[in-house]
Design an enzyme around this catalytic site. Structure first.
Site, short mmCIF file in Angstrom:
data_model
loop_
_atom_site.label_atom_id
_atom_site.label_comp_id
_atom_site.label_asym_id
_atom_site.label_seq_id
_atom_site.Cartn_x
_atom_site.Cartn_y
_atom_site.Cartn_z
N THR A 14 0.83 -1.20 0.00
CA THR A 14 0.00 0.00 0.00
C THR A 14 0.87 1.25 0.00
O THR A 14 0.60 2.22 -0.74
CB THR A 14 -0.92 0.01 1.24
OG1 THR A 14 -1.84 -1.08 1.13
CG2 THR A 14 -1.69 1.31 1.34
N SER A 38 2.04 -9.33 -2.67
CA SER A 38 0.74 -8.84 -2.21
C SER A 38 -0.27 -9.97 -2.37
O SER A 38 -0.59 -10.37 -3.48
CB SER A 38 0.30 -7.62 -3.02
OG SER A 38 -0.94 -7.12 -2.54
N CYS A 42 -6.11 -13.07 4.44
CA CYS A 42 -7.33 -13.52 5.11
C CYS A 42 -8.05 -14.61 4.33
O CYS A 42 -8.97 -15.25 4.86
CB CYS A 42 -8.28 -12.34 5.33
SG CYS A 42 -7.58 -11.06 6.41
N ILE A 278 13.18 6.54 9.25
CA ILE A 278 12.72 5.15 9.26
C ILE A 278 11.28 5.13 9.77
O ILE A 278 10.98 5.61 10.86
CB ILE A 278 13.61 4.24 10.13
CG1 ILE A 278 15.06 4.26 9.62
CG2 ILE A 278 13.06 2.81 10.12
CD1 ILE A 278 16.00 3.37 10.42
N GLY A 282 1.98 -1.75 10.05
CA GLY A 282 1.44 -3.11 10.03
C GLY A 282 1.51 -3.84 11.36
O GLY A 282 1.58 -3.24 12.43
#
Length: 563
Positions: A14, A38, A42, A278, A282
C-alpha cells in the site's frame, strides 16, 4: 528521493503504491523474502477448504503487474538482514542466488509483519505439524491434505485463524478438535458472547478442548499426539498451530529502534520510528487503542493498509496522522457471523473504566417479512458519561451492517444514548423501523433516565435465596416447565397484572425471561404498581447442548454456565 520498503503484503505494498501516486520521480524498491508481494492473507484458510480453488486468486499483485502499473521495483525472495541507520543502507540477501549486497535509502519503511507464535515445546519439528501465516504455508498444508488425505486434525489455538481453519477442514470432512489454554474462543469477545460461537462450532461437529495446556507433540502410530498437562493426549493425523502471532522485529531490534509491547516497534502517529527517516507499519508496530488510549497490538489488515498510506503521505511531504485502532473485526463461523468493535466489557474493566452493558436480541429485519433471524447484541458504555466503548454481535443475518454502524459511532465520539437518534435505512427485507442499533440506544436511554434498572449474569450467584427478595420468571408456564432456575416464581407476563397480590411490595423483584423483553415489560408493570424491580440483562434459556448431554443454562448471551 529513494524509498526502500522491507516487506510487501498489506502495509508495504500500500505504501509503495501511494508513494508512486504522490511522487512520479521517486525511486521505490520493495524487498520481500517470500515469493509473493501482495496476497489475500485472510483468504488462506478458504483455499485450504476449497472455497477458493485457484491459487492465483490469492495473489493480488505480481512483481510484474506492480512494476507495469506503478514502476516499483519488487524484489521477491530477497531478505533484508540488517539496517545501518548511520549509513542509511540495508544489507540484503538474494535467497535464490545467495548474493549479498547493500542498498541505500533516503527513506525506509519497515513492514515485516508478524510471525506465528511457536512456544519452545518438544516435537515442534515434526513433519505433520504446521503453522499458517503465508501463502507458502497454505500450499504446504494443502499439498499435505491432497497427498495424505488425513481424517483428523487438532488445531492449537482458537482465534481467527483457528476458527476459520476449523470450519474449512470440517467442510473437507475431517474430524477437528480445537485445544487451547484459555477457557473460551475468540478473546475479543466476552465469555458470554463467545459461548454462542462455542455452540455453533459444536453444532457443526468441532470438538472443543478448552482450558488445557499443550506441553508438546509426539509422532505416534502414523499421526501426532498433542501432549496435554494432566490430561490424556489428543491424537490426530495432523496438527496446526494457530496460537497467535508475534511482531517480526529482529531487524528493528538489531538496528536500535525503540521497542514496545512484545518487542513491537514504537512509532508516533505519523508512523515514524525512534530513528530519523525510518517508518514502520502493520502487524509489527505498537499502536494506541482508539477507545482506551492505551498501547496495544492489533494485527488486522485494515489498520495495516491505513498505516501504509499514512507513512507514504508523510514521506512525500504530507502531514497524515494515525488516530488509533479500535479492533473492528468480523468472522464467519459456519452459518453464523460474529463481529466486534471497540473494547469488550472484560477489557474495559481491566483498563480501569467503570462500565455498564445492554444485551438485546432483535430480528435482523421486520418480523413479518420472511427469513428474519435473531441476532444478539452486547453494547458496552461508560457509566456516568455514557461514552460508547464497544459492541459485540453474533447472529445469522445483518450482523456486519450493525457492527459497522456501531464502529462508526464509536469513531465519531457518540454517546451510547445517541444511538437512538441515528437515521438508518429501513425496508422490511433489510431492517425494522426501529433498527437494532436504535433499540440499543432506547435501552441505554431508559437506564440513563432511571426507567430501567438491570441485574447481570455475574450477580446471579449472589442473589439471596432467603426470601428477602422476589425472584420472578415471566416466561410461559410451558417454558418454565422445560427448565428454570431454582428459587424463581413463575408468573407469565400476560398474567402479571391479575396476580400482583402474590408478590410482596416491600421486597425488590429480580425479573427474568428468555430475551429480556417480556421481563422488561413486567418491570414496567411492577414499577407502575409501586414495586422496586430489576430486569435481567439479555434473558436466559435452557437447551440441550449439541454433542454435550449436560444441561446448560444460557443467558441470551449464551453464557455457557453449567447447571
Amino acid at each position: 528521493m529513494k524509498v526502500v520498503i522491507v516487506g510487501g503484503v498489506a502495509g508495504g505494498a500500500t505504501a509503495a503504491a501511494r508513494i508512486r501516486r504522490l511522487n512520479e520521480q521517486a525511486e521505490i524498491v520493495v524487498f520481500e523474502r517470500s515469493k509473493f508481494i501482495s496476497y489475500a492473507n485472510c483468504g488462506l484458510p478458504y483455499y485450504i477448504g476449497d472455497v477458493i480453488t485457484d491459487p492465483e486468486d490469492l495473489t493480488l499483485q505480481t512483481p510484474e503487474s506492480f512494476f507495469s502499473r506503478f514502476r516499483v521495483n519488487m524484489k521477491v525472495r530477497h531478505e533484508v538482514t540488517a539496517i545501518h541507520p548511520d549509513k542509511k543502507t540495508v544489507s540484503v540477501k538474494n535467497l535464490q542466488t545467495g548474493e549479498e549486497f547493500e542498498e541505500s535509502y533516503d527513506k525506509l519503511i519497515l513492514s515485516p509483519g508478524a510471525k506465528p507464535t511457536q512456544p519452545r515445546l518438544p516435537g515442534l519439528g515434526l513433519d505433520k505439524l504446521f503453522t499458517l501465516r503465508t501463502v507458502e504455508d497454505t500450499f504446504r498444508i494443502k499439498d499435505y491434505i491432497n497427498i495424505n488425505h488425513p481424517k483428523s486434525a487438532v488445531l492449537a489455538g482458537g482465534g481467527f485463524i483457528g476458527l476459520e481453519l476449523a470450519e474449512n477442514l470440517r467442510e473437507l470432512g475431517m474430524e477437528v478438535t480445537i485445544v487451547q489454554r484459555p477457557k473460551q474462543l475468540m478473546n475479543p469477545f466476552d465469555s458470554d458472547m463467545a459461548a454462542f460461537i462455542h455452540n455453533e462450532m459444536r453444532k457443526h461437529g468441532v470438538k472443543l478442548a478448552l482450558g488445557h495446556t499443550v506441553e508438546g507433540f509426539a509422532e505416534v502410530g502414523g499421526g501426532v499426539d498433542v501432549l496435554l498437562k494432566d490430561e490424556q493426549p489428543l491424537h490426530a493425523d495432523m496438527v496446526i498451530l494457530a496460537i497467535g502471532v508475534s511482531p517480526e522485529t529482529t531487524l528493528a531490534k538489531d538496528a536500535g529502534l525503540e521497542l514496545g509491547i512484545k518487542g513491537s516497534i514504537v512509532v508516533n502517529d505519523r508512523m515514524e520510528t525512534s530513528i530519523s527517516d525510518i517508518y514502520a507499519v502493520g502487524d509489527a508496530v505498537q499502536v494506541k487503542h482508539f477507545v482506551t488510549g492505551q498501547d496495544a497490538l492489533i494485527s488486522l489488515a485494515g489498520p495495516a493498509n491505513k498505516q501504509g498510506r499514512i507513512a507514504a503521505d508523510n514521506i512525500c511531504g504530507g502531514d497524515s496522522h494515525y488516530t488509533g485502532s479500535q479492533g473492528s473485526s468480523v468472522i464467519k463461523v459456519f452459518d453464523m457471523t460474529a463481529a466486534t468493535t471497540g473494547v469488550n466489557e472484560t477489557n474495559a474493566r481491566k483498563a480501569g473504566l467503570d462500565v455498564d452493558t445492554v444485551i438485546l436480541s432483535p430480528m435482523s429485519h421486520a418480523g413479518y417479512y420472511p427469513d428474519g433471524k435473531v441476532m444478539t447484541m452486547k453494547v458496552v458504555f461508560e457509566k456516568e458519561t455514557y461514552r460508547l466503548l464497544g459492541a459485540q454481535i453474533v447472529g445469522y443475518k445483518g450482523v456486519d451492517k450493525r457492527i459497522d454502524v456501531l464502529a462508526t459511532a464509536i469513531r465519531a465520539g457518540m454517546k451510547a444514548t445517541e444511538l437512538k437518534d441515528l437515521d438508518l435505512a429501513y425496508a422490511p427485507p433489510y431492517s425494522s423501523a426501529k433498527d437494532p442499533v436504535n433499540m440499543a440506544g432506547f435501552m441505554i436511554e431508559n437506564i440513563a433516565n432511571g426507567v430501567l434498572k438491570q441485574w447481570h449474569l455475574e450477580e446471579a450467584y449472589n442473589l439471596p435465596h432467603d426470601r428477602s427478595v422476589t425472584l420472578l420468571d415471566t416466561r410461559t408456564a410451558e417454558e418454565f416447565t422445560h427448565g428454570h432456575i431454582d428459587g424463581f416464581l413463575n408468573i407469565p407476563v400476560d398474567e402479571l397484572r391479575e396476580r400482583l397480590d402474590e408478590l410482596d411490595k416491600h421486597k425488590p423483584v429480580y425479573v427474568i425471561c428468555q430475551s429480556g423483553l417480556r421481563s422488561y415489560i413486567a418491570c414496567r408493570i411492577l414499577a407502575g404498581n409501586g414495586f422496586d424491580c430489576y430486569n435481567f440483562s439479555g434473558g436466559f434459556r435452557f437447551y440441550d447442548a449439541v454433542t454435550n448431554d449436560r444441561c446448560l443454562i444460557e443467558s441470551a448471551t449464551a453464557c455457557g454456565m453449567d447447571k
